[in-house]
Design a protein around this motif. Sequence first.
Motif, PDB file in Angstrom:
ATOM      1  N   LEU A  24       0.827  -1.213   0.000  1.00  0.00           N
ATOM      2  CA  LEU A  24       0.000   0.000   0.000  1.00  0.00           C
ATOM      3  C   LEU A  24       0.860   1.262   0.000  1.00  0.00           C
ATOM      4  CD1 LEU A  24      -2.687  -1.206   2.570  1.00  0.00           C
ATOM      5  CD2 LEU A  24      -2.999  -0.919   0.097  1.00  0.00           C
ATOM      6  N   ILE A  25       1.954   1.229   0.734  1.00  0.00           N
ATOM      7  CA  ILE A  25       2.881   2.369   0.741  1.00  0.00           C
ATOM      8  C   ILE A  25       3.453   2.588  -0.652  1.00  0.00           C
ATOM      9  CG2 ILE A  25       5.120   3.179   1.596  1.00  0.00           C
ATOM     10  CD1 ILE A  25       4.446   1.690   4.236  1.00  0.00           C
ATOM     11  N   ARG A  31      -0.155   5.343  -1.138  1.00  0.00           N
ATOM     12  CA  ARG A  31      -1.186   5.636  -0.140  1.00  0.00           C
ATOM     13  C   ARG A  31      -0.538   6.285   1.081  1.00  0.00           C
ATOM     14  NH1 ARG A  31      -6.225   4.729  -2.704  1.00  0.00           N
ATOM     15  NH2 ARG A  31      -5.620   3.478  -4.527  1.00  0.00           N
ATOM     16  N   ARG A  32      -1.224   7.301   1.616  1.00  0.00           N
ATOM     17  CA  ARG A  32      -0.631   8.084   2.693  1.00  0.00           C
ATOM     18  C   ARG A  32      -1.224   7.760   4.067  1.00  0.00           C
ATOM     19  NH1 ARG A  32       4.006   9.668   1.490  1.00  0.00           N
ATOM     20  NH2 ARG A  32       3.826  11.016   3.340  1.00  0.00           N
ATOM     21  N   ARG A  33      -2.534   7.513   4.115  1.00  0.00           N
ATOM     22  CA  ARG A  33      -3.200   7.259   5.400  1.00  0.00           C
ATOM     23  C   ARG A  33      -3.716   5.817   5.391  1.00  0.00           C
ATOM     24  NH1 ARG A  33      -4.255  10.813   8.943  1.00  0.00           N
ATOM     25  NH2 ARG A  33      -6.318   9.997   9.525  1.00  0.00           N
ATOM     26  N   ILE A  34      -2.879   4.925   5.897  1.00  0.00           N
ATOM     27  CA  ILE A  34      -3.171   3.491   5.844  1.00  0.00           C
ATOM     28  C   ILE A  34      -3.690   3.047   7.208  1.00  0.00           C
ATOM     29  CG2 ILE A  34      -2.218   1.201   5.416  1.00  0.00           C
ATOM     30  CD1 ILE A  34      -0.034   2.610   3.738  1.00  0.00           C
ATOM     31  N   ALA A  35      -4.917   2.570   7.218  1.00  0.00           N
ATOM     32  CA  ALA A  35      -5.541   2.123   8.464  1.00  0.00           C
ATOM     33  C   ALA A  35      -5.271   0.644   8.700  1.00  0.00           C
ATOM     34  CB  ALA A  35      -7.041   2.375   8.416  1.00  0.00           C
ATOM     35  N   LYS A  92      -9.795  12.813   9.291  1.00  0.00           N
ATOM     36  CA  LYS A  92      -9.044  12.525   8.075  1.00  0.00           C
ATOM     37  C   LYS A  92      -9.161  11.029   7.789  1.00  0.00           C
ATOM     38  CE  LYS A  92      -5.560  16.183   8.571  1.00  0.00           C
ATOM     39  NZ  LYS A  92      -4.092  16.457   8.682  1.00  0.00           N
ATOM     40  N   PRO A  93     -10.155  10.625   7.008  1.00  0.00           N
ATOM     41  CA  PRO A  93     -10.359   9.199   6.735  1.00  0.00           C
ATOM     42  C   PRO A  93      -9.166   8.599   5.985  1.00  0.00           C
ATOM     43  CG  PRO A  93     -12.290  10.493   6.128  1.00  0.00           C
ATOM     44  CD  PRO A  93     -11.174  11.464   6.379  1.00  0.00           C
ATOM     45  N   PRO A  94      -9.035   7.281   6.026  1.00  0.00           N
ATOM     46  CA  PRO A  94      -7.909   6.621   5.349  1.00  0.00           C
ATOM     47  C   PRO A  94      -8.097   6.566   3.841  1.00  0.00           C
ATOM     48  CG  PRO A  94      -9.383   4.990   6.272  1.00  0.00           C
ATOM     49  CD  PRO A  94      -9.898   6.325   6.739  1.00  0.00           C
ATOM     50  N   ASP A  95      -6.973   6.420   3.147  1.00  0.00           N
ATOM     51  CA  ASP A  95      -7.046   6.140   1.716  1.00  0.00           C
ATOM     52  C   ASP A  95      -6.627   4.695   1.412  1.00  0.00           C
ATOM     53  OD1 ASP A  95      -4.312   6.253   2.098  1.00  0.00           O
ATOM     54  OD2 ASP A  95      -3.949   7.861   0.649  1.00  0.00           O
ATOM     55  N   ALA A  96      -6.372   3.918   2.477  1.00  0.00           N
ATOM     56  CA  ALA A  96      -6.061   2.493   2.329  1.00  0.00           C
ATOM     57  C   ALA A  96      -6.322   1.809   3.667  1.00  0.00           C
ATOM     58  CB  ALA A  96      -4.618   2.282   1.905  1.00  0.00           C
ATOM     59  N   VAL A  97      -6.645   0.516   3.591  1.00  0.00           N
ATOM     60  CA  VAL A  97      -6.930  -0.250   4.801  1.00  0.00           C
ATOM     61  C   VAL A  97      -6.287  -1.630   4.684  1.00  0.00           C
ATOM     62  CG1 VAL A  97      -8.706  -1.175   6.333  1.00  0.00           C
ATOM     63  CG2 VAL A  97      -9.169   0.895   5.013  1.00  0.00           C
ATOM     64  N   PHE A  98      -5.541  -2.011   5.719  1.00  0.00           N
ATOM     65  CA  PHE A  98      -5.037  -3.383   5.832  1.00  0.00           C
ATOM     66  C   PHE A  98      -5.865  -4.081   6.899  1.00  0.00           C
ATOM     67  CE2 PHE A  98      -1.845  -6.209   8.110  1.00  0.00           C
ATOM     68  CZ  PHE A  98      -2.112  -7.302   7.301  1.00  0.00           C
TER      69      PHE A  98
END
Length: 350
Positions: free
Chosen positions: A171-172, A176-180, A237-243
Amino acid sequence: MAASMKDVARLAGVSIKTVSNVVNDYPFVSADTRSRVRAALDTLDYRPNTSARGLRTGRTDLIALAIPALDEPYFAEMASLIVDAAEQRGWTVLIDPTGGDRSREKLAAGGSRSNRIDGSITSPLALTGNDVAGLARQRPMVLLGERFANATTDHVAIDSVRAAHEATRHLIDLGRRRIAFLGAHTRMRTAVVRLSGYQAALAEAGRHLDQDLIVRASPFGRAQGAAAMARLLTARKPPDAVFCVNDLLAIGAIRMLLSSGLRVPEDVAVVGFDDIEEARFSTPNLTSIAPDKREIAEVSVDLLCRRIRDGATGPPVDVVAGHRLQVRESTTGTAPLTTGTAPLTSGPPG
């Protein structure tokens, strides 16, 4: 009347001892002879007399498989593979869904539900290290899942820290900047270990660890994934990716994202863990960490066989099974033409 070994030996043109060696899966039989005997066994529908064999060998050729649940796809798929591997070696598997309850896990692994078992393969959620040590003294046992410190029994699992690191790194690398992280749980070793891999990948990339992006979910089901994703979407600030800790959470998260009018992966990319069959058929289909389930099944049965049938002693064996990152539409927007062909990433046995 039921066919006897003598009948099988006569049809196959071999000795009764050779038939016995094939039935008991001993290795010192040529492939041609083994094939001929198995054909005769099938033709005569031979069924071994387990009671007589148990009296002679002190074994029942019954093993227990203790898993948290049969209605969760990962455990159902794993159980099917273990049953297949065991049947090939002449074993019958008693499957015991424990619900992740400590007392039920102890009963299943320790044989208290059926004193006739020769050993067990156990995927625990609630057992402690002391529990495992005590159970291992009763009868042979192979553990699946995350590792215990100072393990006293054979163990088979993938490197979940490394796998979670690879998923987060993917994801990085996509920018993606904000990874949940979805599926945090302080008392579940699976969640704790995978969270550490996620944190390590962020630190390695020089990313700030935002605690608001680490969301609890329990149990690890679709509904819980959807609910946790809904909470993430209310963040400033919601995520732009989720693991996600597993695929069921990820599939629930995708459903919530799409229901909220967001696009996957354009707005939010999603990665799961386990590579269950459903991951390949979801819309979009799911990028996931794929453990080598067949290797885990085969190796765990082989280790148990060494302890029970071969009487192997010595220190516990820790095997690191392979895994791969299976990239699909939920992170790249396009599905690969073929799946499941990437080489397995595997660490050496411990």
